[in-house]
Motif scaffolding. Structure first.
Motif, PDB file in Angstrom:
ATOM      1  N   UNK A 136     -41.556  -3.992 -23.795  1.00  0.00           N
ATOM      2  CA  UNK A 136     -41.642  -2.769 -23.002  1.00  0.00           C
ATOM      3  C   UNK A 136     -42.803  -2.771 -22.019  1.00  0.00           C
ATOM      4  N   UNK A 137     -43.184  -3.962 -21.558  1.00  0.00           N
ATOM      5  CA  UNK A 137     -44.248  -4.077 -20.572  1.00  0.00           C
ATOM      6  C   UNK A 137     -45.654  -4.069 -21.144  1.00  0.00           C
ATOM      7  N   UNK A 138     -45.783  -4.052 -22.462  1.00  0.00           N
ATOM      8  CA  UNK A 138     -47.103  -4.037 -23.100  1.00  0.00           C
ATOM      9  C   UNK A 138     -47.220  -5.175 -24.101  1.00  0.00           C
ATOM     10  N   UNK A 139     -48.441  -5.647 -24.295  1.00  0.00           N
ATOM     11  CA  UNK A 139     -48.698  -6.640 -25.332  1.00  0.00           C
ATOM     12  C   UNK A 139     -48.692  -5.906 -26.666  1.00  0.00           C
ATOM     13  N   UNK A 140     -47.750  -6.278 -27.535  1.00  0.00           N
ATOM     14  CA  UNK A 140     -47.627  -5.604 -28.825  1.00  0.00           C
ATOM     15  C   UNK A 140     -48.156  -6.441 -29.988  1.00  0.00           C
ATOM     16  N   UNK A 141     -48.324  -7.727 -29.766  1.00  0.00           N
ATOM     17  CA  UNK A 141     -48.885  -8.616 -30.785  1.00  0.00           C
ATOM     18  C   UNK A 141     -49.528  -9.795 -30.092  1.00  0.00           C
ATOM     19  N   UNK A 142     -50.485 -10.403 -30.782  1.00  0.00           N
ATOM     20  CA  UNK A 142     -51.044 -11.655 -30.312  1.00  0.00           C
ATOM     21  C   UNK A 142     -51.554 -12.432 -31.511  1.00  0.00           C
ATOM     22  N   UNK A 182     -43.923 -10.107 -41.270  1.00  0.00           N
ATOM     23  CA  UNK A 182     -42.467  -9.954 -41.236  1.00  0.00           C
ATOM     24  C   UNK A 182     -41.987  -8.705 -40.488  1.00  0.00           C
ATOM     25  N   UNK A 183     -42.813  -7.683 -40.398  1.00  0.00           N
ATOM     26  CA  UNK A 183     -42.408  -6.477 -39.680  1.00  0.00           C
ATOM     27  C   UNK A 183     -42.825  -6.511 -38.215  1.00  0.00           C
ATOM     28  N   UNK A 184     -43.497  -7.592 -37.792  1.00  0.00           N
ATOM     29  CA  UNK A 184     -43.933  -7.705 -36.406  1.00  0.00           C
ATOM     30  C   UNK A 184     -42.780  -8.042 -35.474  1.00  0.00           C
ATOM     31  N   UNK A 185     -42.933  -7.721 -34.234  1.00  0.00           N
ATOM     32  CA  UNK A 185     -41.887  -7.964 -33.227  1.00  0.00           C
ATOM     33  C   UNK A 185     -41.540  -9.446 -33.140  1.00  0.00           C
ATOM     34  N   UNK A 186     -42.563 -10.321 -33.149  1.00  0.00           N
ATOM     35  CA  UNK A 186     -42.348 -11.765 -33.023  1.00  0.00           C
ATOM     36  C   UNK A 186     -41.485 -12.289 -34.164  1.00  0.00           C
ATOM     37  N   UNK A 187     -41.865 -12.000 -35.405  1.00  0.00           N
ATOM     38  CA  UNK A 187     -41.115 -12.489 -36.568  1.00  0.00           C
ATOM     39  C   UNK A 187     -39.702 -11.924 -36.584  1.00  0.00           C
ATOM     40  N   UNK A 188     -39.548 -10.645 -36.238  1.00  0.00           N
ATOM     41  CA  UNK A 188     -38.208 -10.046 -36.204  1.00  0.00           C
ATOM     42  C   UNK A 188     -37.345 -10.714 -35.135  1.00  0.00           C
ATOM     43  N   UNK A 189     -37.935 -10.973 -33.990  1.00  0.00           N
ATOM     44  CA  UNK A 189     -37.192 -11.580 -32.882  1.00  0.00           C
ATOM     45  C   UNK A 189     -36.654 -12.949 -33.278  1.00  0.00           C
ATOM     46  N   UNK A 190     -37.500 -13.787 -33.869  1.00  0.00           N
ATOM     47  CA  UNK A 190     -37.091 -15.151 -34.176  1.00  0.00           C
ATOM     48  C   UNK A 190     -36.414 -15.306 -35.522  1.00  0.00           C
ATOM     49  N   UNK A 191     -36.519 -14.306 -36.395  1.00  0.00           N
ATOM     50  CA  UNK A 191     -35.807 -14.368 -37.673  1.00  0.00           C
ATOM     51  C   UNK A 191     -34.302 -14.255 -37.455  1.00  0.00           C
TER      52      UNK A 191
END
Length: 154
Positions: free
Chosen positions: A125-131, A141-150
């Motif tokens: 959404x145009x913002x850095x949500x994790x790094x 596991x609840x992070x955007x990155x893990x959800x995206x690639x899971x």
């Protein structure tokens, strides 16, 4: 390097050297091509029209131009999207091998290409949500990155 790279009706030699402030020797051009794993293309080949070459080869030419310029910062948007898996691994291995000679920013939607990156920034959404690093981000596991690639098979 952007995903939509330029296609020009030049020889390979001229296409790789395009935009340089001074002439480049065939040796320098071949070094750029070798770094992009395109060393076996003849320098007099035309990359558009005439003989024509594939999308993956054109993408390698864009990488060769990037190598030839040797800028201090590289921004690569899906730099291997049209390249076969074996060559993609070689290109990312080369980026890792040379990572201390420049700042390299890689935009990718493929988890495996990010595994060895020093830092990953997840934008939503145009913002850095994790790094973090790949292991750090995958351990959430609840992070955007893990959800995206899971949900993806890569």
């Amino acid at each position: 390097m952007v995903q939509e790279f330029g296609r020009f009706e030049f020889t390979l030699r001229d296409a790789v050297a395009l935009g340089l402030p001074q002439a480049a020797s065939d040796e320098r051009i071949r070094a750029g091509l070798a770094a992009a794993f395109a060393k076996d293309l003849p320098l007099d080949t035309q990359q558009w029209g005439g003989n024509g070459i594939s999308g993956g080869q054109r993408q390698r030419l864009a990488l060769a131009r990037t190598h030839l310029r040797n800028a201090g910062v590289w921004i690569l948007d899906e730099p291997t999207s049209a390249i076969d898996a074996e060559a993609e691994r070689e290109i990312f291995a080369e980026l890792r091998r040379t990572k201390y000679s420049r700042i390299t920013i890689v935009v990718s939607h493929h988890a495996w290409t990010l595994i060895e990156m020093d830092r990953i920034y997840v934008i939503d959404g145009g913002s850095v949500v994790q790094q973090g690093t790949y292991p750090e981000l995958m351990s959430q596991p609840d992070g955007r990155f893990a959800r995206l690639f899971a949900t993806r098979q890569e």
